[in-house]
Design a protein around this motif. Structure first.
Motif, mmCIF file in Angstrom:
data_model
loop_
_atom_site.group_PDB
_atom_site.id
_atom_site.type_symbol
_atom_site.label_atom_id
_atom_site.label_comp_id
_atom_site.label_asym_id
_atom_site.label_seq_id
_atom_site.Cartn_x
_atom_site.Cartn_y
_atom_site.Cartn_z
ATOM 1 N N ASP A 52 50.942 19.466 39.383
ATOM 2 C CA ASP A 52 52.177 18.791 38.995
ATOM 3 C C ASP A 52 52.672 19.351 37.665
ATOM 4 O O ASP A 52 52.420 18.788 36.606
ATOM 5 C CB ASP A 52 51.924 17.274 38.894
ATOM 6 N N GLY A 53 53.318 20.497 37.744
ATOM 7 C CA GLY A 53 53.833 21.153 36.533
ATOM 8 C C GLY A 53 54.623 22.367 36.969
ATOM 9 O O GLY A 53 54.689 22.666 38.164
ATOM 10 N N PRO A 54 55.198 23.092 36.001
ATOM 11 C CA PRO A 54 56.018 24.249 36.364
ATOM 12 C C PRO A 54 55.191 25.352 37.036
ATOM 13 O O PRO A 54 54.114 25.705 36.548
ATOM 14 C CB PRO A 54 56.560 24.734 35.021
ATOM 15 N N ILE A 55 55.708 25.871 38.149
ATOM 16 C CA ILE A 55 55.053 26.972 38.873
ATOM 17 C C ILE A 55 56.033 28.139 38.875
ATOM 18 O O ILE A 55 57.099 28.055 39.497
ATOM 19 C CB ILE A 55 54.742 26.586 40.351
ATOM 20 N N SER A 56 55.686 29.220 38.187
ATOM 21 C CA SER A 56 56.603 30.360 38.111
ATOM 22 C C SER A 56 56.439 31.294 39.301
ATOM 23 O O SER A 56 55.319 31.693 39.631
ATOM 24 C CB SER A 56 56.352 31.172 36.831
ATOM 25 N N ALA A 57 57.571 31.644 39.923
ATOM 26 C CA ALA A 57 57.579 32.615 41.026
ATOM 27 C C ALA A 57 58.631 33.669 40.709
ATOM 28 O O ALA A 57 59.752 33.330 40.302
ATOM 29 C CB ALA A 57 57.907 31.914 42.342
ATOM 30 N N GLU A 58 58.261 34.930 40.909
ATOM 31 C CA GLU A 58 59.084 36.024 40.375
ATOM 32 C C GLU A 58 60.052 36.622 41.389
ATOM 33 O O GLU A 58 59.715 36.837 42.550
ATOM 34 C CB GLU A 58 58.132 37.117 39.849
ATOM 35 N N CYS A 59 61.261 36.944 40.894
ATOM 36 C CA CYS A 59 62.269 37.651 41.695
ATOM 37 C C CYS A 59 61.960 39.142 41.740
ATOM 38 O O CYS A 59 61.434 39.703 40.775
ATOM 39 C CB CYS A 59 63.644 37.515 41.033
ATOM 40 N N LEU A 60 62.359 39.787 42.829
ATOM 41 C CA LEU A 60 62.146 41.228 42.959
ATOM 42 C C LEU A 60 63.462 42.008 42.990
ATOM 43 O O LEU A 60 63.461 43.237 42.948
ATOM 44 C CB LEU A 60 61.351 41.524 44.243
ATOM 45 N N SER A 61 64.595 41.301 43.059
ATOM 46 C CA SER A 61 65.888 41.992 43.154
ATOM 47 C C SER A 61 66.194 42.752 41.875
ATOM 48 O O SER A 61 65.662 42.429 40.809
ATOM 49 C CB SER A 61 67.003 40.978 43.416
ATOM 50 N N ARG A 62 67.118 43.735 41.979
ATOM 51 C CA ARG A 62 67.392 44.573 40.813
ATOM 52 C C ARG A 62 68.838 44.476 40.317
ATOM 53 O O ARG A 62 69.186 45.082 39.316
ATOM 54 C CB ARG A 62 67.054 46.042 41.117
ATOM 55 N N THR A 63 69.707 43.769 41.028
ATOM 56 C CA THR A 63 71.066 43.607 40.499
ATOM 57 C C THR A 63 71.293 42.118 40.205
ATOM 58 O O THR A 63 70.639 41.254 40.821
ATOM 59 C CB THR A 63 72.149 44.060 41.503
ATOM 60 N N ALA A 64 72.246 41.846 39.307
ATOM 61 C CA ALA A 64 72.488 40.458 38.903
ATOM 62 C C ALA A 64 72.861 39.590 40.102
ATOM 63 O O ALA A 64 72.331 38.488 40.274
ATOM 64 C CB ALA A 64 73.572 40.406 37.828
ATOM 65 N N ASP A 65 73.767 40.123 40.958
ATOM 66 C CA ASP A 65 74.185 39.319 42.115
ATOM 67 C C ASP A 65 73.013 38.998 43.028
ATOM 68 O O ASP A 65 72.840 37.867 43.478
ATOM 69 C CB ASP A 65 75.262 40.069 42.923
ATOM 70 N N GLU A 66 72.199 40.013 43.291
ATOM 71 C CA GLU A 66 71.029 39.791 44.162
ATOM 72 C C GLU A 66 70.018 38.857 43.502
ATOM 73 O O GLU A 66 69.406 38.015 44.154
ATOM 74 C CB GLU A 66 70.363 41.122 44.502
#
Ligand code: E4P
Length: 236
Positions: A52-66
């Motif tokens: 019960d706390g923040p769970i960080s999951a990472e983005c892999l996209s390379r452009t701002a829109d994506e």
């Protein structure tokens, strides 16, 4: 300072949660890749149900829109999910847009105070300076944490400093001294924080001294004597 676990391994997370000291979890693509055959989304949801706390999951996209699209999808996985975005030009634009939408961002791969300042200005909830990776190239990683904390404090910047890439128990102490709000640590470091050889020796000695005292009471002694040892209440 709160402690997060830096892992995607469910057994490690379950054990750390059992210890009662776990306030959150950070994952990254490298950590997920170690969990062979587990889809990222499924694992993050599984973690979020355990902790019960923040769970960080990472983005892999390379452009701002994506990045914005991907971050919105990740944030919808579970209310505790925080989206990790690496700091660069596209990342910064995405952080500014997502923060305005109320999506919590952990800005990752921070290696300078200016990167941290930009991420905070864009509205990031967390910045993650990578201490160990700076140490690896002969720089002082903890000095970066100290500098960011000092500046955020001075200007009352609400972004939290999440000391990352911590490699040993001394790093945890130094992150706390530096004023980091959070330290994210590998499972092995959490276990080492708990251990001290003198504690183990002390426990052994207390137990054996106590056993010896019972044995000495022993021959003549008696249930009553034993009771006195245990309860501390004399019969006099
Ligand atoms: C933090 O969020 C990162 O996942 C992590 O601390 C990176 O650590 P490393 O430099 O040991 O890979």
């Amino acid at each position: 300072m709160r402690l997060f676990l830096d892992t995607a391994n469910i057994d490690e997370i379950r054990h750390a949660a059992d210890l009662g000291v776990l306030a959150g979890v950070t994952t990254n693509p490298t950590l997920i890749a170690k969990e062979v055959g587990v889809p990222y989304r499924d694992r993050v949801i599984e973690i979020a149900r355990l902790v019960d706390g923040p769970i960080s999951a990472e983005c892999l996209s390379r452009t701002a829109d994506e990045l914005v699209e991907e971050a919105r999808a990740i944030a919808a996985w579970h209310p505790n999910v925080v989206v990790k975005i690496p700091i660069d030009e596209e990342g910064l634009k995405a952080i500014a847009r997502l923060s305005r939408e109320g999506i919590r961002i952990n800005t990752t791969l921070i290696f300078s105070t200016n990167q941290a300042l930009l991420a905070a200005t864009a509205g990031a909830t967390y910045v993650s300076p990578f201490v160990g990776r700076l140490d690896d190239i002969g720089e002082d990683g903890m000095a970066l944490v100290r500098e960011i904390v000092t500046i955020f404090d001075r200007f009352h910047i609400p972004t939290q400093v999440l000391a990352a890439s911590l490699r040993h128990p001394r790093h945890v102490v130094e992150a706390a001294q530096a004023g980091a709000h959070i330290a994210t640590i590998p499972y092995s470091v959490l276990l080492s924080m708990l251990k001290h050889p003198l504690t183990d020796i002390g426990i052994e000695r207390f137990l054996s001294d106590y056993q010896r005292a019972l044995t000495n009471l022993g021959s003549g002694a008696t249930k009553e004597g034993e009771q006195t040892m245990i309860s501390g209440k004399g019969t006099r």
